[in-house]
Design a protein around this motif. Structure first.
Motif, PDB file in Angstrom:
ATOM      1  N   ILE A   1      64.028 -74.080 -28.943  1.00  0.00           N
ATOM      2  CA  ILE A   1      63.785 -74.893 -30.141  1.00  0.00           C
ATOM      3  C   ILE A   1      62.513 -74.435 -30.837  1.00  0.00           C
ATOM      4  N   PHE A   2      61.455 -74.185 -30.049  1.00  0.00           N
ATOM      5  CA  PHE A   2      60.192 -73.751 -30.635  1.00  0.00           C
ATOM      6  C   PHE A   2      60.341 -72.394 -31.324  1.00  0.00           C
ATOM      7  N   ILE A   3      61.041 -71.465 -30.692  1.00  0.00           N
ATOM      8  CA  ILE A   3      61.209 -70.121 -31.261  1.00  0.00           C
ATOM      9  C   ILE A   3      62.035 -70.179 -32.547  1.00  0.00           C
ATOM     10  N   PHE A   4      63.127 -70.951 -32.526  1.00  0.00           N
ATOM     11  CA  PHE A   4      63.937 -71.069 -33.731  1.00  0.00           C
ATOM     12  C   PHE A   4      63.170 -71.776 -34.843  1.00  0.00           C
ATOM     13  N   TRP A   5      62.346 -72.755 -34.479  1.00  0.00           N
ATOM     14  CA  TRP A   5      61.543 -73.454 -35.491  1.00  0.00           C
ATOM     15  C   TRP A   5      60.589 -72.487 -36.177  1.00  0.00           C
ATOM     16  N   ILE A   6      59.921 -71.649 -35.378  1.00  0.00           N
ATOM     17  CA  ILE A   6      59.011 -70.662 -35.963  1.00  0.00           C
ATOM     18  C   ILE A   6      59.785 -69.667 -36.828  1.00  0.00           C
ATOM     19  N   GLY A   7      60.969 -69.263 -36.362  1.00  0.00           N
ATOM     20  CA  GLY A   7      61.745 -68.291 -37.125  1.00  0.00           C
ATOM     21  C   GLY A   7      62.318 -68.847 -38.421  1.00  0.00           C
ATOM     22  N   LEU A   8      62.753 -70.114 -38.404  1.00  0.00           N
ATOM     23  CA  LEU A   8      63.399 -70.683 -39.585  1.00  0.00           C
ATOM     24  C   LEU A   8      62.425 -71.351 -40.542  1.00  0.00           C
ATOM     25  N   TYR A   9      61.344 -71.921 -40.009  1.00  0.00           N
ATOM     26  CA  TYR A   9      60.384 -72.613 -40.869  1.00  0.00           C
ATOM     27  C   TYR A   9      58.970 -72.284 -40.381  1.00  0.00           C
ATOM     28  N   PRO A  10      58.494 -71.073 -40.650  1.00  0.00           N
ATOM     29  CA  PRO A  10      57.208 -70.643 -40.102  1.00  0.00           C
ATOM     30  C   PRO A  10      55.991 -71.110 -40.887  1.00  0.00           C
ATOM     31  N   LYS A  11      56.197 -71.746 -42.057  1.00  0.00           N
ATOM     32  CA  LYS A  11      55.056 -72.065 -42.919  1.00  0.00           C
ATOM     33  C   LYS A  11      53.983 -72.900 -42.227  1.00  0.00           C
ATOM     34  N   PRO A  12      54.309 -74.002 -41.521  1.00  0.00           N
ATOM     35  CA  PRO A  12      53.241 -74.772 -40.851  1.00  0.00           C
ATOM     36  C   PRO A  12      52.489 -73.936 -39.813  1.00  0.00           C
ATOM     37  N   PHE A  13      53.229 -73.092 -39.091  1.00  0.00           N
ATOM     38  CA  PHE A  13      52.585 -72.266 -38.071  1.00  0.00           C
ATOM     39  C   PHE A  13      51.646 -71.251 -38.707  1.00  0.00           C
ATOM     40  N   PHE A  14      52.098 -70.605 -39.787  1.00  0.00           N
ATOM     41  CA  PHE A  14      51.247 -69.630 -40.466  1.00  0.00           C
ATOM     42  C   PHE A  14      50.018 -70.294 -41.075  1.00  0.00           C
ATOM     43  N   ALA A  15      50.198 -71.505 -41.620  1.00  0.00           N
ATOM     44  CA  ALA A  15      49.057 -72.217 -42.200  1.00  0.00           C
ATOM     45  C   ALA A  15      48.031 -72.557 -41.124  1.00  0.00           C
ATOM     46  N   LEU A  16      48.513 -72.844 -39.911  1.00  0.00           N
ATOM     47  CA  LEU A  16      47.615 -73.189 -38.806  1.00  0.00           C
ATOM     48  C   LEU A  16      46.770 -72.007 -38.376  1.00  0.00           C
ATOM     49  N   ILE A  17      47.384 -70.822 -38.326  1.00  0.00           N
ATOM     50  CA  ILE A  17      46.662 -69.662 -37.804  1.00  0.00           C
ATOM     51  C   ILE A  17      46.003 -68.829 -38.905  1.00  0.00           C
ATOM     52  N   ALA A  18      46.238 -69.166 -40.177  1.00  0.00           N
ATOM     53  CA  ALA A  18      45.710 -68.345 -41.279  1.00  0.00           C
ATOM     54  C   ALA A  18      44.192 -68.189 -41.227  1.00  0.00           C
ATOM     55  N   PRO A  19      43.396 -69.267 -41.023  1.00  0.00           N
ATOM     56  CA  PRO A  19      41.933 -69.073 -40.967  1.00  0.00           C
ATOM     57  C   PRO A  19      41.503 -68.134 -39.854  1.00  0.00           C
ATOM     58  N   ALA A  20      42.136 -68.284 -38.675  1.00  0.00           N
ATOM     59  CA  ALA A  20      41.775 -67.416 -37.556  1.00  0.00           C
ATOM     60  C   ALA A  20      42.168 -65.965 -37.831  1.00  0.00           C
ATOM     61  N   VAL A  21      43.321 -65.760 -38.470  1.00  0.00           N
ATOM     62  CA  VAL A  21      43.765 -64.398 -38.790  1.00  0.00           C
ATOM     63  C   VAL A  21      42.815 -63.748 -39.787  1.00  0.00           C
ATOM     64  N   ASP A  22      42.391 -64.511 -40.804  1.00  0.00           N
ATOM     65  CA  ASP A  22      41.447 -63.966 -41.779  1.00  0.00           C
ATOM     66  C   ASP A  22      40.132 -63.584 -41.115  1.00  0.00           C
ATOM     67  N   LYS A  23      39.662 -64.455 -40.215  1.00  0.00           N
ATOM     68  CA  LYS A  23      38.425 -64.158 -39.493  1.00  0.00           C
ATOM     69  C   LYS A  23      38.596 -62.925 -38.601  1.00  0.00           C
ATOM     70  N   LEU A  24      39.780 -62.813 -37.980  1.00  0.00           N
ATOM     71  CA  LEU A  24      40.054 -61.671 -37.114  1.00  0.00           C
ATOM     72  C   LEU A  24      40.061 -60.371 -37.901  1.00  0.00           C
ATOM     73  N   VAL A  25      40.721 -60.368 -39.053  1.00  0.00           N
ATOM     74  CA  VAL A  25      40.778 -59.161 -39.887  1.00  0.00           C
ATOM     75  C   VAL A  25      39.383 -58.764 -40.348  1.00  0.00           C
ATOM     76  N   ALA A  26      38.578 -59.748 -40.753  1.00  0.00           N
ATOM     77  CA  ALA A  26      37.215 -59.451 -41.193  1.00  0.00           C
ATOM     78  C   ALA A  26      36.371 -58.888 -40.062  1.00  0.00           C
ATOM     79  N   ALA A  27      36.536 -59.469 -38.864  1.00  0.00           N
ATOM     80  CA  ALA A  27      35.748 -59.000 -37.714  1.00  0.00           C
ATOM     81  C   ALA A  27      36.147 -57.587 -37.317  1.00  0.00           C
ATOM     82  N   VAL A  28      37.451 -57.305 -37.298  1.00  0.00           N
ATOM     83  CA  VAL A  28      37.913 -55.965 -36.941  1.00  0.00           C
ATOM     84  C   VAL A  28      37.426 -54.946 -37.967  1.00  0.00           C
TER      85      VAL A  28
END
Length: 360
Positions: A45-72
């Motif tokens: 259920i979790f995998i299909f949820w991420i695959g079909l409606y990933p927007k909430p998940f991406f919004a959750l990790i977006a700040p960390a991803v931006d920080k990660l890209v800047a740090a790298v």
């Protein structure tokens, strides 16, 4: 598609891998039981949820991803301008490990090309451990920080080096006659043992999560092979396969946890993580999640409840000398990494991690 393939593969494992159910006691086995259903359904259920409606998940990790890209990007620019020189302190911080790895490589060549020396491999392996032990004891009273703070040879590491090397000597003594009795007259056994011990020693000095993971794999991969050296004994083959699969599974948890910790603090250095927490710049939610995943990964390695399911089959099927070594060395290395990570880098997370640690 990937999820569907994994489910089909899981259903086919009993029939394809284990073969036909041609014995009476296996007739009642099912392709999938209720415990596997309870485990798989939420995951699907979790995998299909991420695959079909990933927007909430991406919004959750977006700040960390931006920080990660800047740090790298910042790290890449820093190292493009500065070449890290190799100093004597760097060498001294890993001297016992270097000695043992070089000795194991030389022993591997001797075992492969000098037939007359194959019977002396156990003795040569013990001598290599003794030489490395001498260097470890000689440097135990000194503290060396090497490779830009990625490794630290201190009293804690010195104690663990002595423990690992002595456990290796005991394992060689146990294996010398046992291997002959069970028909395991294979000199590579002792070479793999030395490589595994070198990984444990690297784990003891690691103060960077990347080095921790490299040490974890260096100590684990030889143990996967050692567990299956009694092949074609089916119990030994089963032990090696289970240990490898669950070890790789646990390694995935550790890597994911390291990635989240880096995203939360912009560093993989344990002292840097502590500094980020102390200065209030760390994303504590993301860091706690990463710490929990690292804890789960090492929980598999040290076989703490509820991650101990693999232990009976692996310990029973592996050669007894390997089981004795794993029960001491591998667990001590896992606990050494846990102490380094959660006492040195994340003491500020004690309140959040206490329920998890108490449960384990």
């Amino acid at each position: 598609a990937f999820v569907a393939w994994m489910v089909v593969f899981g259903l086919l494992v009993p029939a394809v891998v284990l073969g036909p159910r041609d014995t009476e006691e296996n007739q009642s086995l099912k392709d999938i039981n209720w415990r596997e259903i309870v485990t798989l359904v939420p995951l699907l259920i979790f995998i299909f949820w991420i695959g079909l409606y990933p927007k909430p998940f991406f919004a959750l990790i977006a700040p960390a991803v931006d920080k990660l890209v800047a740090a790298v990007s910042a790290v890449a620019m820093h190292y493009s301008r500065e070449i890290m020189p190799f100093t004597s302190t760097d060498f001294l911080s890993i001297l016992p490990i270097v000695v043992l790895v070089l000795w194991a490589c030389a022993l591997l060549l001797v075992e492969a090309f000098v037939d007359a020396a194959k019977k002396a491999v156990p003795l040569l392996a013990a001598i290599g451990l003794a030489v490395s032990l001498g260097f470890a004891v000689a440097g135990a009273t000194q503290k060396y920080v090497g490779f830009k703070g990625m490794v630290v040879a201190d009293g804690f590491a010195g104690f663990l080096h002595v423990l690992f090397l002595l456990s290796g000597m005991v394992a060689i003594a146990l294996a010398y006659n046992y291997n002959k009795r069970v028909g395991l007259d294979r000199p590579e056994f002792f070479v793999l043992l030395l490589f595994s011990i070198s990984g444990m020693m690297l784990m003891a000095v690691a103060v960077d999560l990347i080095v921790v993971f490299l040490a974890l794999e260096l100590l684990s991969i030889p143990l996967y092979v050692l567990a299956g050296l009694l092949s074609p004994n089916t119990n030994s083959e089963e032990a090696a396969l289970k240990y490898f699969l669950l070890g790789a599974f646990a390694g995935g948890f550790v890597v994911y946890g390291i990635a989240l910790a880096f995203g939360a603090t912009a560093t993989t250095n344990l002292n840097g993580i502590f500094g980020a927490i102390d200065n209030g710049v760390a994303d504590l939610g993301l860091l706690v999640t990463g710490a929990a995943l690292i804890l789960v990964g090492f929980g598999f390695k040290v076989a703490v409840v509820p991650f101990q399911m693999w232990t009976p089959d692996v310990y029973e099927g592996a050669p007894t000398s390997v089981t004795a070594f794993m029960a001491v060395g591998a667990k001590a290395a896992g606990f050494a990494a846990l102490l380094r990570i959660f006492l040195a880098a994340m003491p500020g997370l004690a309140e959040e991690l206490v329920p998890i640690l108490w449960t384990l």
